[in-house]
Design a protein around this motif. Structure first.
Motif, short mmCIF file in Angstrom:
data_model
loop_
_atom_site.label_atom_id
_atom_site.label_comp_id
_atom_site.label_asym_id
_atom_site.label_seq_id
_atom_site.Cartn_x
_atom_site.Cartn_y
_atom_site.Cartn_z
N TYR A 66 24.42 -40.23 6.57
CA TYR A 66 24.34 -40.76 7.89
C TYR A 66 23.46 -40.12 8.80
CZ TYR A 66 25.48 -43.80 12.05
OH TYR A 66 24.92 -44.51 12.97
N VAL A 67 23.87 -38.84 9.08
CA VAL A 67 23.46 -38.13 10.11
C VAL A 67 21.72 -37.63 9.72
CG1 VAL A 67 23.38 -35.68 11.30
CG2 VAL A 67 25.57 -37.30 11.06
N ARG A 68 21.35 -37.29 8.49
CA ARG A 68 20.07 -36.78 8.23
C ARG A 68 19.40 -37.83 8.25
NH1 ARG A 68 20.34 -35.33 2.48
NH2 ARG A 68 20.06 -37.52 2.03
N ASP A 69 19.68 -39.25 7.70
CA ASP A 69 18.93 -40.28 7.25
C ASP A 69 18.81 -41.27 8.30
OD1 ASP A 69 17.63 -38.75 4.76
OD2 ASP A 69 19.76 -39.57 3.97
N LEU A 70 19.99 -41.47 8.98
CA LEU A 70 20.09 -42.68 9.93
C LEU A 70 20.32 -42.09 11.37
CD1 LEU A 70 20.21 -45.85 9.59
CD2 LEU A 70 22.66 -45.35 9.50
N GLY A 71 21.15 -41.40 11.54
CA GLY A 71 21.18 -40.86 12.86
C GLY A 71 21.80 -41.80 13.96
N PHE A 72 21.59 -41.39 15.14
CA PHE A 72 21.89 -42.18 16.30
C PHE A 72 20.55 -42.60 17.15
CE2 PHE A 72 25.84 -40.08 15.04
CZ PHE A 72 26.73 -40.97 15.20
N PRO A 73 20.66 -43.83 17.75
CA PRO A 73 19.47 -44.31 18.46
C PRO A 73 19.09 -43.23 19.50
CG PRO A 73 21.25 -45.93 18.29
CD PRO A 73 21.76 -44.90 17.78
N GLY A 74 17.67 -42.85 19.65
CA GLY A 74 17.21 -41.94 20.58
C GLY A 74 17.24 -40.54 20.04
N GLU A 75 17.65 -40.20 18.91
CA GLU A 75 17.80 -38.90 18.42
C GLU A 75 16.91 -38.91 17.19
OE1 GLU A 75 22.02 -37.50 20.25
OE2 GLU A 75 21.91 -37.84 18.12
N PHE A 76 16.58 -37.73 16.66
CA PHE A 76 15.72 -37.41 15.45
C PHE A 76 16.65 -38.03 14.40
CE2 PHE A 76 14.37 -34.92 11.87
CZ PHE A 76 13.00 -34.93 11.93
N PRO A 77 16.23 -38.44 13.32
CA PRO A 77 14.88 -38.95 12.96
C PRO A 77 14.45 -40.32 13.52
CG PRO A 77 16.34 -39.34 11.15
CD PRO A 77 17.12 -39.04 11.94
N GLY A 81 15.99 -46.47 16.21
CA GLY A 81 15.19 -46.58 17.60
C GLY A 81 14.99 -45.41 18.35
N ILE A 82 13.93 -45.50 19.36
CA ILE A 82 13.65 -44.12 20.06
C ILE A 82 14.45 -44.15 21.33
CG2 ILE A 82 11.23 -43.94 18.79
CD1 ILE A 82 10.25 -45.17 21.59
N HIS A 83 15.08 -45.31 21.75
CA HIS A 83 15.84 -45.35 23.13
C HIS A 83 17.39 -45.37 22.73
CE1 HIS A 83 12.04 -45.79 25.00
NE2 HIS A 83 12.00 -46.74 24.77
N ALA A 84 18.07 -44.70 23.26
CA ALA A 84 19.72 -44.51 23.10
C ALA A 84 20.08 -45.86 23.39
CB ALA A 84 20.20 -43.24 23.97
N ALA A 312 8.78 -46.07 9.37
CA ALA A 312 7.72 -45.51 10.07
C ALA A 312 8.23 -44.49 10.99
CB ALA A 312 7.00 -46.56 10.76
N ARG A 313 9.41 -44.89 11.92
CA ARG A 313 9.81 -44.16 12.84
C ARG A 313 10.38 -42.63 12.21
NH1 ARG A 313 11.72 -48.59 15.43
NH2 ARG A 313 13.74 -48.53 14.12
N ARG A 314 11.07 -42.71 10.98
CA ARG A 314 11.62 -41.56 10.32
C ARG A 314 10.56 -40.82 9.83
NH1 ARG A 314 16.13 -43.31 6.71
NH2 ARG A 314 14.80 -43.54 4.98
N LEU A 315 9.39 -41.14 9.21
CA LEU A 315 8.61 -40.64 8.40
C LEU A 315 7.54 -39.73 9.63
CD1 LEU A 315 7.02 -39.86 5.99
CD2 LEU A 315 6.03 -42.05 5.76
N TRP A 316 7.11 -40.61 10.77
CA TRP A 316 6.24 -40.00 11.64
C TRP A 316 7.13 -38.90 12.25
CZ3 TRP A 316 1.79 -39.49 12.54
CH2 TRP A 316 0.92 -39.16 13.49
N ALA A 317 8.38 -38.97 12.58
CA ALA A 317 9.33 -37.80 13.07
C ALA A 317 9.21 -36.55 12.35
CB ALA A 317 10.84 -38.22 13.71
#
Length: 566
Positions: A66-77, A81-84, A312-317
């Motif tokens: 979960y943390v590595r591949d999904l995580g939380f909004p506004g946090e890597f990766p 989403g890029i906004h919390a 796209a978001r995860r890969l670009w990060a």
């Protein structure tokens, strides 16, 4: 087991127990249902012809963390989403693409759309402008103002934005080969309005690589054309920190027939090429990376599109942090604009397009877009009428205010199906990126015809399944009607071309032609050196040198591109 190491597959049931339970279900409940009611076909696939399983379970995500591949909004990766706060704090920008006829005509449409609640401008230019020709060029005959607005000079740009404060309205411009020239006209127009360039925001598409791959609107060969892009990025770093100097575009790649994975891979690999070029030009990655933006297609396959945006978001990060060593979080964030898929719209039963656009727009929103254009129902027949453009805008507003999808962040996150699709698309895109790296980069791959041939093959395979009716397009190869549906169309008056030609003649008679000649000579000389071309183009624009004159003065320096046969 700690919260940080909990995987989706271990939340409720151990994998072996789950596998046994699934096998029992398949041999009993499923088998009885299939005996009574067989499935409609043997192969279920996405629009990209990606095979889709009957059912997805935690066992399809065996290594998912979960943390590595999904995580939380506004946090890597940034998978979620890029906004919390997602859209709970701010909706996406509703930016309807508009442009037709003369600058006066389009200025009126801009004002109308802003009055109707549009929150950003997006400029469509006509074909001569896109190719770097003036309205009075022999190459422009019959095309002036037809697929967008005609802009040949600073005077046209001033008219286009008359009464629209560029410091207060975010503006996107879809222009590529002559992007530097159109951008210079925009800059001088903003200065004449009294705007502080450091406060002017917006986006210049300026993605020349995808022209060679898909859209085919180029002037110069790839390598000098890349120099113009990096010059404009360097200029924005120094003078316009709120402006996005390039919008790396997968939209046209998808429109040309690419699969979702190809759109993702080729777009991000183009992005890698721009980042590498800027670094080689002496720019620090964290000075320009936060202002890079992306532009994706919102196609018909609802879940595949949502997964594409998340991948796209995860890969670009990961690319920006691990490949380029970017230190700032904003450099890792992929911000994107989406547009519903023009290639999916049909001339047959055009009102069906309203439904297609609504579903595509919903996928873009659930995928976390920062900006959205919804196509109009009549775009296979003509440029959008005012009524059709309003319906397209209202589609976004209904999604935003009536559906409830903005209430929570990434509502499909954690779906076994969506997470598996996200993983698969990321893996396929990475494979393409590695293959292009091995070729020496995207410019080398384009010169070898690699992405072009991959898209051609994908387009051919899709057309085969449409022709065989394995894929149904409602109103085209299924559920057809003999009678036609009439829709009101926007017709471009042929007098628009003549009026533009007359304006150019008057401009050339009134301006200081000696100053124009000096500015063009200085630009040509600067282009032969390592000087940044943007200030030189801006000075030429100030003299009212035209788009065609500026582009022509660079043709002998850079050459003209001729696509080889692949």
């Amino acid at each position: 087991m700690s919260a940080a190491s909990t995987t989706i597959s271990a939340v409720h049931t151990e994998p072996d127990t789950l596998q046994a339970a699934q096998e029992r279900w398949e041999s009993t409940t499923l088998a009885r249902t299939l005996a009574r009611m067989p499935e409609s076909c043997s192969d279920f696939t996405t629009v990209s012809l990606r095979p889709i399983q009957r059912l997805y379970t935690p066992n399809d995500l065996p290594d998912f963390d979960y943390v590595r591949d999904l995580g939380f909004p506004g946090e890597f990766p940034y998978t979620r989403g890029i906004h919390a706060t997602g859209y709970r704090g701010k909706l996406w920008t509703m930016r309807q693409f508009a442009g037709f006829g003369s600058p006066e005509d389009t200025n009126q449409r801009f004002r109308y759309l802003l009055e109707q609640g549009q929150t950003g401008l997006s400029v469509a230019f006509d074909l001569p402008t896109l190719m770097g020709y003036d309205a009075d060029s022999p190459f422009s005959l019959g095309e002036v103002g037809k697929c967008g607005v005609s802009v040949s000079s600073l005077a046209d740009m001033e008219t286009l934005f008359a009464g629209i404060p560029l410091e207060k309205v975010t503006t996107s411009m879809t222009i590529n080969a002559p992007a530097s020239v159109i951008f210079a006209m925009f800059i001088v127009t903003a200065e004449k309005q009294g705007a502080d360039l450091r406060q002017v925001s917006g986006t210049l598409q300026n993605d020349i690589l995808k022209e060679y791959i898909a859209q085919k609107e180029w002037i110069y060969p790839p390598r000098p054309a890349m120099r113009l892009v990096t010059d404009s990025i360097a200029f924005c770093v120094e003078r316009m920190p709120k402006f996005n100097p390039v919008s790396i575009s997968g939209y046209h790649i998808r429109e040309a027939g690419a699969t979702a994975a190809q759109e993702l891979a080729f777009t991000l690999r183009d992005g890698i090429e721009y980042v590498q070029a800027c670094i080689e030009a002496g720019l620090n990655v964290d000075d320009f990376a936060p202002r890079l933006s992306f532009f994706f297609n919102a196609h018909n396959d609802f879940f595949e599109e949502i997964a594409k945006y998340r991948a796209a978001r995860r890969l670009w990060a990961r690319i920006m942090r691990e490949r380029f060593g970017a230190q700032q979080e904003r450099s890792w964030m992929l911000r994107f604009h989406a547009q519903t898929a023009g290639c999916t719209l049909t001339a047959q039963q055009p009102y069906n397009n309203v439904v297609r656009v609504a579903i595509q727009a919903l996928a873009a929103v659930l995928g976390g877009t920062q900006s959205l254009h919804t196509n109009s129902l009549d775009e296979t027949l003509a440029l959008p009428s005012e009524q059709a453009a309003t319906i397209a805008l209202r589609t976004q507003q209904i999604i935003a205010h009536e559906t409830g999808v903005t209430n929570t962040i990434d509502p499909l996150g954690g779906s076994y199906f969506v997470e598996k699709l996200t993983n698969d698309l990321e893996a396929e895109a990475l494979d393409y990126i590695r293959r292009i790296d091995a070729m020496g980069g995207m410019v080398a791959a384009i010169e070898a015809g690699f992405p072009q041939k991959e898209i051609q093959e994908a387009s051919y395979q899709y057309q085969k399944v449409v022709d065989s009716r394995e894929k149904i397009i409602v109103g085209v190869n299924g559920f057809t009607q003999s009678e036609t549906q009439e829709v009101p169309l926007l017709l471009i008056d042929e007098r628009a071309e003549q009026a533009q030609r007359e304006r150019l003649a008057a401009l050339r008679a009134q301006r200081d032609n000696a100053a124009v000649k000096r500015a063009l000579q200085a630009l040509a000389e600067g282009a032969r050196t390592n000087a940044n071309t943007m200030p030189l183009i801006i000075e030429a624009v100030r003299t009212y040198a035209t788009l065609g004159e500026i582009c022509d003065c660079l043709r002998p320096v850079f050459g003209e591109y001729q696509e080889p046969a692949f």
